[in-house]
Design a protein around this motif. Structure first.
Motif, mmCIF file in Angstrom:
data_model
loop_
_atom_site.group_PDB
_atom_site.id
_atom_site.type_symbol
_atom_site.label_atom_id
_atom_site.label_comp_id
_atom_site.label_asym_id
_atom_site.label_seq_id
_atom_site.Cartn_x
_atom_site.Cartn_y
_atom_site.Cartn_z
ATOM 1 N N ASN A 26 1.542 -2.475 -5.545
ATOM 2 C CA ASN A 26 0.893 -1.833 -5.388
ATOM 3 C C ASN A 26 -0.364 -1.816 -5.028
ATOM 4 N N VAL A 27 -0.952 -2.279 -4.699
ATOM 5 C CA VAL A 27 -2.952 -1.863 -4.743
ATOM 6 C C VAL A 27 -3.986 -1.268 -4.396
ATOM 7 N N SER A 28 -3.215 -0.498 -3.406
ATOM 8 C CA SER A 28 -4.763 0.765 -2.870
ATOM 9 C C SER A 28 -3.203 1.832 -2.230
ATOM 10 N N ILE A 33 1.178 -1.209 0.181
ATOM 11 C CA ILE A 33 0.134 0.049 0.189
ATOM 12 C C ILE A 33 0.798 1.480 0.229
ATOM 13 N N ALA A 87 -4.589 -4.015 1.468
ATOM 14 C CA ALA A 87 -4.412 -4.739 -0.061
ATOM 15 C C ALA A 87 -4.274 -6.134 -0.063
#
Length: 267
Positions: A205-207, A127, A161
């Motif tokens: 990186n997800v969020s 994240i 994430a």
């Protein structure tokens, strides 16, 4: 593979629009989006309708949307409602204000899960934190890439994430609603230490995580520590909980452990 994304909120203001739009604009099509609102009175419902109208009106194949607005007893009660409503294979909890990094991220996550054959109960990425006041961003170091029980003692899996198999959440009975802040940490420790579930890190990186949430509020630091202390005692034992409770010792141990990890990486 169906992914259920769950957003829980109560009076989040304008920030909910960015969260909703980041989900509805995903290129991956097999998404179920569940919004559990705690009977907001600040125009949240209208904000959600505006965001949904923008995307469902312009984009074919928009995610299936489920929306509930009713009183709840707290954030984890709302999250458990979302679990009950979810029909996806994996669930991601994306709270109001947080948002996905780009329109392709869910597709990339699914690709990684497929490559691994969906063999793990929990897949988690990374994240980026964002200060909503200044918009300054910071890449949050992920200390759990090669997760073990010792690392989980010091750090937690980034919830925004984490893609959790629905069966895993059902097996442990969802989130413990007796916690006000730390039920997500309780779940991850229970899943790894007690239930021996399989975790796998995805280098992605997800969020974007907002730093003004309940767990980041300095006014809640004592409650956060007390809840984490109870979790440590429950799954690690009395002596580790005693060590955890001595803040200077914990800081020193974290520093030593970081140095150890760096040395191992540099070998």
């Amino acid at each position: 593979m169906k992914i259920s994304i769950i957003t829980v909120c109560k009076n989040p203001g304008e920030s909910i629009k960015r969260t909703v739009e980041s989900v509805l604009s995903q290129t991956y099509k097999d998404i179920e989006y569940i919004i559990v609102d705690g009977a907001s009175t600040d125009g949240t419902v209208e904000g959600i309708r505006d965001a949904v109208h923008t995307y469902t009106g312009e984009h074919a194949g928009s995610p299936l949307l489920k929306f509930v607005s009713e009183p709840d007893t707290g954030i984890y009660n709302a999250m458990n409602k979302g679990i009950i409503l979810a029909t996806g294979d994996y669930l991601l909890f994306l709270n109001a204000g947080d948002y996905l990094v780009d329109g392709d991220v869910i597709s990339k996550v699914v690709e990684n899960i497929d490559k691994d054959g969906g063999s793990c109960d929990i897949y988690f990425g990374d994240i980026i934190s964002e200060d909503p006041a200044t918009m300054a961003r910071y890449q949050v170091p992920n200390r759990l890439k090669n997760i073990n029980s010792l690392k989980l003692f010091f750090w937690t899996v980034p919830h925004a994430a984490a893609f959790i198999k629905k069966d895993a959440l059902t097996k442990v009975g969802g989130y413990d609603e007796s916690f006000k802040i730390s039920a997500d940490y309780d779940f991850f420790v229970k899943a790894f230490v007690a239930q021996k579930m399989k975790f796998n890190h995805i280098s992605l990186n997800v969020s974007i995580f907002q730093t003004d949430g309940i767990s980041s509020d300095p006014r809640n630091s004592k409650l956060l520590k007390n809840e984490n202390l109870w979790i440590i005692k429950k799954y690690y034992g009395t002596f580790p909980a005693f060590i955890y409770n001595i803040a200077p010792v914990l800081v020193a141990l974290r520093f030593v452990y970081k140095v150890r990890l760096k040395l191992e990486k540099d070998r």
